[in-house]
Write a protein that holds these residues in place. Structure first.
Motif, PDB file in Angstrom:
ATOM      1  N   LEU A   1       0.825  -1.206   0.000  1.00  0.00           N
ATOM      2  CA  LEU A   1       0.000   0.000   0.000  1.00  0.00           C
ATOM      3  C   LEU A   1       0.863   1.261   0.000  1.00  0.00           C
ATOM      4  N   LYS A   2       1.984   1.196   0.699  1.00  0.00           N
ATOM      5  CA  LYS A   2       2.881   2.355   0.726  1.00  0.00           C
ATOM      6  C   LYS A   2       3.439   2.631  -0.662  1.00  0.00           C
ATOM      7  N   THR A   3       3.737   1.573  -1.397  1.00  0.00           N
ATOM      8  CA  THR A   3       4.245   1.738  -2.757  1.00  0.00           C
ATOM      9  C   THR A   3       3.168   2.286  -3.683  1.00  0.00           C
ATOM     10  N   LEU A   4       1.944   1.762  -3.562  1.00  0.00           N
ATOM     11  CA  LEU A   4       0.857   2.183  -4.443  1.00  0.00           C
ATOM     12  C   LEU A   4       0.449   3.639  -4.195  1.00  0.00           C
ATOM     13  N   THR A   5       0.438   4.063  -2.945  1.00  0.00           N
ATOM     14  CA  THR A   5      -0.010   5.421  -2.611  1.00  0.00           C
ATOM     15  C   THR A   5       1.128   6.422  -2.564  1.00  0.00           C
ATOM     16  N   GLY A   6       2.365   5.938  -2.510  1.00  0.00           N
ATOM     17  CA  GLY A   6       3.495   6.847  -2.462  1.00  0.00           C
ATOM     18  C   GLY A   6       3.555   7.688  -1.201  1.00  0.00           C
ATOM     19  N   GLY A   7       2.970   7.187  -0.116  1.00  0.00           N
ATOM     20  CA  GLY A   7       2.982   7.946   1.141  1.00  0.00           C
ATOM     21  C   GLY A   7       2.123   9.193   1.117  1.00  0.00           C
TER      22      GLY A   7
END
Length: 278
Positions: free
Chosen positions: A137-143
């Motif tokens: 999820l961190k990769t998909l949303t970019g933080g």
């Protein structure tokens, strides 16, 4: 007792109930408006003192009040725009196309409206925190959504506003039917031409109505904002914290203005959504 006398008494009873309901609904707003012209002579604007226009002359004299109002207006505007952009194609598809799962998707659009906001807010908070703790999820949303701030509040308010846009657009498409589209296609019109010249004028009032409702609700939403704002200064959460220390008359002034704006948006939304397609 004659039927005319009974009808007259029933009419007066209905008027009385309507009057009592309106008084109950608008008594807090009327009280707030009265206290916006008050000079309490202390930190809390709870008791009537002398009449004063000072708060109306300087409505943003309270520190951080202007920042809180500006942030809430920005979030409300962006949320309304995103809800319109994302909800329009969904509402159009639900109203004009038949596909597997159409009924299920249509029913799901009502869930954000039926779910208590405290539950929706808690779910949003868990999701946004998960976007920082789960690698995928961190990769998909970019933080983007954590730490909490403008993006998380906008996402939460857009989620709530999507339902208004989808339901309004879907209703207008269903009421209009597909006869005009079929006739246009029989005459050789392309899909884009059909949408631009036929469907867009029909669904535009629904889009605007849903967007205006999203703006009005976002502007004074406390529960979702409290769960998702983090350290961002938003008017509802800022006001909640301020009331523990003081309650200046400027708050009543701003509250009156927000009520008038929200009332205007709701009335405009009702007029727009009530227009019949040509």
């Amino acid at each position: 007792m004659s039927s005319s006398t009974t009808t007259a008494r029933e009419g007066w009873a209905v008027r009385l109930m309507i009057g009592l309901a309106l008084v109950f609904m608008f008594a807090p707003v009327a009280t707030m408006t009265v206290f916006s012209f008050n000079d309490p002579g202390g930190r809390f604007n709870y008791e009537l003192g002398s009449f004063s226009l000072e708060a109306w002359r300087y409505p943003f004299a309270v520190p951080q009040l202007g920042v809180a109002i500006r942030n809430s207006l920005v979030v409300a505007a962006v949320s309304a725009l995103l809800a319109a952009l994302l909800g329009t194609p969904v509402g159009f598809a639900l109203g004009s196309r038949k596909f597997i799962g159409r009924g299920t998707v249509s029913g799901l659009t009502f869930i954000p409206l039926a779910t208590p906001e405290v539950v929706l807010g808690a779910g949003m908070l868990i999701l946004f925190v998960a976007t920082a703790t789960i690698p995928l999820l961190k990769t998909l949303t970019g933080g983007l959504f954590y730490p909490l701030g403008f993006p998380s509040v906008i996402a939460a308010h857009t989620t709530l506003g999507l339902s208004f846009v989808i339901i309004n657009v879907r209703s207008r498409v269903i009421c209009a039917g597909v006869t005009l589209e079929q006739a246009a296609r029989d005459l050789g019109a392309s899909g884009f031409t059909v949408f631009r010249t036929i469907w867009l004028p029909i669904i535009l009032p629904g889009i605007l109505s849903g967007a205006l409702l999203t703006f009005a609700i976002s502007l004074d939403d406390f529960v979702l904002t409290n769960f998702t704002a983090g350290g961002t200064i938003m008017f509802p959460t800022w006001l909640y914290g301020l009331m523990r220390r003081e309650l200046p008359p400027q708050i009543a002034v701003v509250g009156t203005l927000i009520f008038l704006v929200s009332l205007g948006l709701v009335v405009l939304s009702g007029k727009i959504s009530g227009r019949q397609p040509n």
